[in-house]
Design a protein around this motif. Sequence first.
Motif, PDB file in Angstrom:
ATOM      1  N   ALA A 260     -19.841  53.654  45.859  1.00  0.00           N
ATOM      2  CA  ALA A 260     -19.486  53.264  44.496  1.00  0.00           C
ATOM      3  C   ALA A 260     -19.595  51.748  44.332  1.00  0.00           C
ATOM      4  O   ALA A 260     -20.133  51.267  43.326  1.00  0.00           O
ATOM      5  N   ALA A 261     -19.112  50.992  45.297  1.00  0.00           N
ATOM      6  CA  ALA A 261     -19.187  49.528  45.238  1.00  0.00           C
ATOM      7  C   ALA A 261     -20.640  49.072  45.199  1.00  0.00           C
ATOM      8  O   ALA A 261     -20.998  48.179  44.425  1.00  0.00           O
ATOM      9  N   GLN A 262     -21.470  49.703  46.003  1.00  0.00           N
ATOM     10  CA  GLN A 262     -22.889  49.357  46.023  1.00  0.00           C
ATOM     11  C   GLN A 262     -23.525  49.652  44.660  1.00  0.00           C
ATOM     12  O   GLN A 262     -24.282  48.846  44.130  1.00  0.00           O
ATOM     13  N   CYS A 263     -23.205  50.787  44.100  1.00  0.00           N
ATOM     14  CA  CYS A 263     -23.709  51.173  42.779  1.00  0.00           C
ATOM     15  C   CYS A 263     -23.281  50.154  41.722  1.00  0.00           C
ATOM     16  O   CYS A 263     -24.069  49.788  40.839  1.00  0.00           O
ATOM     17  N   LEU A 264     -22.045  49.698  41.801  1.00  0.00           N
ATOM     18  CA  LEU A 264     -21.503  48.743  40.840  1.00  0.00           C
ATOM     19  C   LEU A 264     -21.988  47.315  41.087  1.00  0.00           C
ATOM     20  O   LEU A 264     -21.867  46.460  40.212  1.00  0.00           O
ATOM     21  N   GLY A 265     -22.490  47.060  42.294  1.00  0.00           N
ATOM     22  CA  GLY A 265     -22.930  45.710  42.632  1.00  0.00           C
ATOM     23  C   GLY A 265     -21.779  44.781  42.951  1.00  0.00           C
ATOM     24  O   GLY A 265     -21.855  43.573  42.722  1.00  0.00           O
ATOM     25  N   ILE A 266     -20.686  45.361  43.480  1.00  0.00           N
ATOM     26  CA  ILE A 266     -19.533  44.557  43.867  1.00  0.00           C
ATOM     27  C   ILE A 266     -19.163  44.869  45.306  1.00  0.00           C
ATOM     28  O   ILE A 266     -19.583  45.872  45.874  1.00  0.00           O
ATOM     29  N   ASN A 267     -18.351  44.005  45.885  1.00  0.00           N
ATOM     30  CA  ASN A 267     -17.863  44.174  47.247  1.00  0.00           C
ATOM     31  C   ASN A 267     -16.870  45.328  47.308  1.00  0.00           C
ATOM     32  O   ASN A 267     -16.106  45.554  46.360  1.00  0.00           O
ATOM     33  N   ARG A 268     -16.859  46.042  48.432  1.00  0.00           N
ATOM     34  CA  ARG A 268     -15.939  47.173  48.599  1.00  0.00           C
ATOM     35  C   ARG A 268     -14.477  46.741  48.461  1.00  0.00           C
ATOM     36  O   ARG A 268     -13.657  47.449  47.883  1.00  0.00           O
ATOM     37  N   ASN A 269     -14.150  45.555  48.979  1.00  0.00           N
ATOM     38  CA  ASN A 269     -12.775  45.052  48.864  1.00  0.00           C
ATOM     39  C   ASN A 269     -12.417  44.762  47.405  1.00  0.00           C
ATOM     40  O   ASN A 269     -11.291  45.014  46.976  1.00  0.00           O
ATOM     41  N   THR A 270     -13.381  44.245  46.658  1.00  0.00           N
ATOM     42  CA  THR A 270     -13.162  43.990  45.231  1.00  0.00           C
ATOM     43  C   THR A 270     -12.904  45.306  44.510  1.00  0.00           C
ATOM     44  O   THR A 270     -12.001  45.397  43.674  1.00  0.00           O
TER      45      THR A 270
END
Length: 76
Positions: A54-64
């Motif tokens: 999901a983070a990759q799809c959103l283009g954000i860091n997993r921690n974010t």
Amino acid sequence: MPSLHDCVLHQVGRYFADLGSEAPQNLHQKVMEEVERALLEKVLQQHAGQRGIAAQCLGINRNTLSKKIQYYGLEI
């Protein structure tokens, strides 16, 4: 198929119509938070709660993503 922009325009228009003569307060913040929350919910649902994907799809860091999940009180 309507663009995302067109969908947003339509929904914001409906919101104003529903408000009638009442003036909205902090509209920018409300819209940003509601859109972000809905986006996170849908992407997490689409990827069966897998935060990394999901983070990759959103283009954000997993921690974010994890911080945002906690901020919005999302249940996965």
